[in-house]
Design a protein around this motif. Structure first.
Motif, PDB file in Angstrom:
ATOM      1  N   GLN A  27      16.576  19.288  33.106  1.00  0.00           N
ATOM      2  CA  GLN A  27      17.988  18.723  32.740  1.00  0.00           C
ATOM      3  C   GLN A  27      18.822  18.344  33.923  1.00  0.00           C
ATOM      4  O   GLN A  27      19.411  17.295  34.111  1.00  0.00           O
ATOM      5  CB  GLN A  27      18.486  19.363  31.684  1.00  0.00           C
ATOM      6  CG  GLN A  27      17.971  19.450  30.146  1.00  0.00           C
ATOM      7  CD  GLN A  27      17.319  18.038  29.747  1.00  0.00           C
ATOM      8  OE1 GLN A  27      18.249  17.094  29.561  1.00  0.00           O
ATOM      9  NE2 GLN A  27      16.024  18.116  29.662  1.00  0.00           N
ATOM     10  N   ALA A  28      18.820  19.576  34.793  1.00  0.00           N
ATOM     11  CA  ALA A  28      19.396  19.406  36.044  1.00  0.00           C
ATOM     12  C   ALA A  28      18.830  18.295  37.030  1.00  0.00           C
ATOM     13  O   ALA A  28      19.632  17.457  37.489  1.00  0.00           O
ATOM     14  CB  ALA A  28      19.377  20.801  36.917  1.00  0.00           C
ATOM     15  N   VAL A  30      17.062  15.596  36.072  1.00  0.00           N
ATOM     16  CA  VAL A  30      17.423  14.566  35.524  1.00  0.00           C
ATOM     17  C   VAL A  30      18.924  14.013  35.515  1.00  0.00           C
ATOM     18  O   VAL A  30      19.162  12.782  35.753  1.00  0.00           O
ATOM     19  CB  VAL A  30      16.970  14.274  33.888  1.00  0.00           C
ATOM     20  CG1 VAL A  30      17.734  13.111  33.058  1.00  0.00           C
ATOM     21  CG2 VAL A  30      15.790  14.715  33.470  1.00  0.00           C
ATOM     22  N   GLY A  31      19.781  14.720  35.360  1.00  0.00           N
ATOM     23  CA  GLY A  31      21.246  14.710  35.659  1.00  0.00           C
ATOM     24  C   GLY A  31      21.516  14.266  37.166  1.00  0.00           C
ATOM     25  O   GLY A  31      22.123  13.229  37.441  1.00  0.00           O
ATOM     26  N   ILE A  32      20.607  14.785  38.101  1.00  0.00           N
ATOM     27  CA  ILE A  32      21.031  14.492  39.400  1.00  0.00           C
ATOM     28  C   ILE A  32      20.607  13.148  39.797  1.00  0.00           C
ATOM     29  O   ILE A  32      21.103  12.236  40.605  1.00  0.00           O
ATOM     30  CB  ILE A  32      20.477  15.418  40.478  1.00  0.00           C
ATOM     31  CG1 ILE A  32      21.252  16.907  40.399  1.00  0.00           C
ATOM     32  CG2 ILE A  32      20.502  14.922  41.916  1.00  0.00           C
ATOM     33  CD1 ILE A  32      20.474  18.053  41.012  1.00  0.00           C
ATOM     34  N   LEU A  34      20.186  10.587  37.733  1.00  0.00           N
ATOM     35  CA  LEU A  34      20.951   9.632  36.744  1.00  0.00           C
ATOM     36  C   LEU A  34      22.267   9.127  37.848  1.00  0.00           C
ATOM     37  O   LEU A  34      22.699   8.306  37.783  1.00  0.00           O
ATOM     38  CB  LEU A  34      21.054   9.988  35.474  1.00  0.00           C
ATOM     39  CG  LEU A  34      19.818   9.987  34.693  1.00  0.00           C
ATOM     40  CD1 LEU A  34      20.605  10.408  33.188  1.00  0.00           C
ATOM     41  CD2 LEU A  34      19.448   8.669  34.552  1.00  0.00           C
ATOM     42  N   TYR A  35      22.896  10.334  38.269  1.00  0.00           N
ATOM     43  CA  TYR A  35      24.064  10.262  39.281  1.00  0.00           C
ATOM     44  C   TYR A  35      23.651   9.521  40.264  1.00  0.00           C
ATOM     45  O   TYR A  35      24.594   8.486  40.574  1.00  0.00           O
ATOM     46  CB  TYR A  35      24.592  11.717  39.467  1.00  0.00           C
ATOM     47  CG  TYR A  35      25.668  11.624  40.557  1.00  0.00           C
ATOM     48  CD1 TYR A  35      26.961  11.113  40.021  1.00  0.00           C
ATOM     49  CD2 TYR A  35      25.518  11.773  41.669  1.00  0.00           C
ATOM     50  CE1 TYR A  35      27.823  11.000  41.198  1.00  0.00           C
ATOM     51  CE2 TYR A  35      26.295  11.603  42.772  1.00  0.00           C
ATOM     52  CZ  TYR A  35      27.787  11.238  42.348  1.00  0.00           C
ATOM     53  OH  TYR A  35      28.543  11.417  43.162  1.00  0.00           O
ATOM     54  N   SER A  38      23.148   5.944  39.231  1.00  0.00           N
ATOM     55  CA  SER A  38      24.383   5.126  38.720  1.00  0.00           C
ATOM     56  C   SER A  38      25.279   4.653  40.002  1.00  0.00           C
ATOM     57  O   SER A  38      25.893   3.736  39.970  1.00  0.00           O
ATOM     58  CB  SER A  38      25.262   6.080  37.754  1.00  0.00           C
ATOM     59  OG  SER A  38      24.362   6.270  36.712  1.00  0.00           O
ATOM     60  N   SER A  67      15.980   4.412  35.396  1.00  0.00           N
ATOM     61  CA  SER A  67      17.027   5.164  34.591  1.00  0.00           C
ATOM     62  C   SER A  67      16.829   5.242  33.399  1.00  0.00           C
ATOM     63  O   SER A  67      16.969   6.083  32.438  1.00  0.00           O
ATOM     64  CB  SER A  67      18.606   4.575  34.955  1.00  0.00           C
ATOM     65  OG  SER A  67      18.802   4.711  36.341  1.00  0.00           O
ATOM     66  N   VAL A  71      15.781   8.513  30.683  1.00  0.00           N
ATOM     67  CA  VAL A  71      16.658   8.923  29.787  1.00  0.00           C
ATOM     68  C   VAL A  71      15.782   9.007  28.290  1.00  0.00           C
ATOM     69  O   VAL A  71      15.843  10.062  27.735  1.00  0.00           O
ATOM     70  CB  VAL A  71      17.751   7.770  29.416  1.00  0.00           C
ATOM     71  CG1 VAL A  71      18.446   7.975  28.065  1.00  0.00           C
ATOM     72  CG2 VAL A  71      18.798   7.948  30.463  1.00  0.00           C
ATOM     73  N   ASP A  74      13.227  11.862  28.699  1.00  0.00           N
ATOM     74  CA  ASP A  74      13.937  13.115  28.522  1.00  0.00           C
ATOM     75  C   ASP A  74      14.334  13.337  26.850  1.00  0.00           C
ATOM     76  O   ASP A  74      14.086  14.396  26.718  1.00  0.00           O
ATOM     77  CB  ASP A  74      15.215  13.038  29.256  1.00  0.00           C
ATOM     78  CG  ASP A  74      15.995  14.585  29.233  1.00  0.00           C
ATOM     79  OD1 ASP A  74      15.328  15.360  29.663  1.00  0.00           O
ATOM     80  OD2 ASP A  74      17.231  14.501  28.931  1.00  0.00           O
ATOM     81  N   CYS A 280      12.248   9.201  42.629  1.00  0.00           N
ATOM     82  CA  CYS A 280      13.304   9.593  43.639  1.00  0.00           C
ATOM     83  C   CYS A 280      13.004   9.082  44.951  1.00  0.00           C
ATOM     84  O   CYS A 280      13.879   9.184  45.837  1.00  0.00           O
ATOM     85  CB  CYS A 280      13.199  11.092  43.628  1.00  0.00           C
ATOM     86  SG  CYS A 280      13.630  12.107  42.500  1.00  0.00           S
TER      87      CYS A 280
END
Length: 317
Positions: A27-28, A30-32, A34-35, A38, A67, A71, A74, A280
């Motif tokens: 999750q970390a 994926v969050g990085i 997506l940030y 974005s 992206s 999502v 995930d 990435c």
């Protein structure tokens, strides 16, 4: 394999610390991811100079597509870990969308290699091709049409063998539930192999042509040509990683007779290497290596506190 699965019960998940840690790490990441994506999408949308350049438009498409893949994958990952069942119709829709998006990314990378080939080997035609809305529309139509071939075949093949009432059953969603017969998996693998070989041939063609152009280029153009060659190589690595993920299911078959923990570790590694890592590379290739894009990206990343002079130079171009 099109998504990461862990064949354990929800009770085991809640008490198995290593699996919980892996999920949190995922999750970390994926969050990085997506940030960063974005921020890059915001940078692309804010500057007209990027929205009018085919190279950056293709790059933006990879950002949007990757992206969406991250999502959806995930969500499917979490559902699989907790063995949550959804209706088969919803699962089919998810699998079709994810499969189409996964194929779209490597095809877009090939299009970006072709764009660099035209820019370096046919510079006089590059401007007219890059600014033509009709050519852009035709190019994107081809990309999305080819991307849908695998998912459409998988859907039609499943419908042809599905049992009555199966569409209304509830399943732990993954692409495997749509591959009921061995011939379905084999035919799907053949289609993907053909795509892979065709893309490799195109990339090799563009790279060889650009190498020839680099040898004949003047000293002033050698720098941009060399940079274009490195970009094509990075795209090739990214494309190979994106395509190999489709073959991971067949690689995992070798471990099906092993302990479940070994198989789950293989699947976790596949997800990291073949889903997250390739996606990435896009920020590395354009977000950091492209001086013009990086200047604007850095400006917005620090809320406009740095890079103002460079931003002004981008606006004037």
């Amino acid at each position: 394999m099109d998504n990461f699965q862990v064949n354990i019960s929800s009770k085991t998940v809640s008490t198995d610390a290593p699996i919980f840690v892996k999920l949190m790490v995922m999750q970390a990441l994926v969050g990085i991811f997506l940030y960063v994506n974005s921020l890059m999408i915001f940078t692309f949308l804010k500057k007209e100079v990027f929205r009018e350049d085919t190279r950056y438009i293709l790059f933006a498409q990879t950002l949007f597509v990757d992206s969406a893949i991250m999502v959806l994958t995930d969500v499917m990952l979490i559902l699989s870990i907790y063995q949550s069942r959804i209706q088969m119709i919803s699962c089919i829709f998810l699998c079709i969308v994810v499969t189409t998006l996964r194929t779209c990314t490597p095809l877009t990378l090939v299009a970006m290699c072709l764009e660099r080939y035209v820019a370096i080997c046919m510079p006089l035609r590059h401007a007219s091709i890059s600014t033509s809305s009709r050519i852009r529309f035709f190019g994107f139509f081809i990309i999305w049409s080819i991307s849908s071939i695998t998912s459409v075949f998988t859907f039609l093949a499943y419908i042809s063998v599905v049992r009555p009432g199966a569409l209304f059953s509830y399943v732990v969603c993954s692409i495997e539930v749509m591959l009921e017969k061995e011939w379905q998996a084999q035919a799907r693998a053949i289609i993907l192999l053909i795509f892979f070989l065709m893309m490799i041939v195109i990339i090799l063609f563009t790279y060889i042509k650009m190498m020839i152009a680099a040898g004949a280029a003047s000293s002033e153009k050698k720098k941009s040509t060399s940079k274009g060659l490195r970009t094509v190589l990075l795209h090739a690595v990214q494309m190979i990683l994106c395509m190999v993920q489709y073959l991971s299911l067949y690689l995992e078959m070798l471990f099906w007779s092993f302990d479940a923990k070994v198989l789950n570790n293989i699947r976790y590694s596949n997800f990291i290497i073949f889903t997250i890592v390739p996606r990435c590379l896009s920020p590395l290739i354009y977000g950091l290596r492209d001086e013009k894009f990086f200047a604007v990206l850095r400006h917005y990343a620090v809320c406009g506190l740095l890079g103002f002079s460079q931003l002004q130079s981008v606006n004037r171009k």
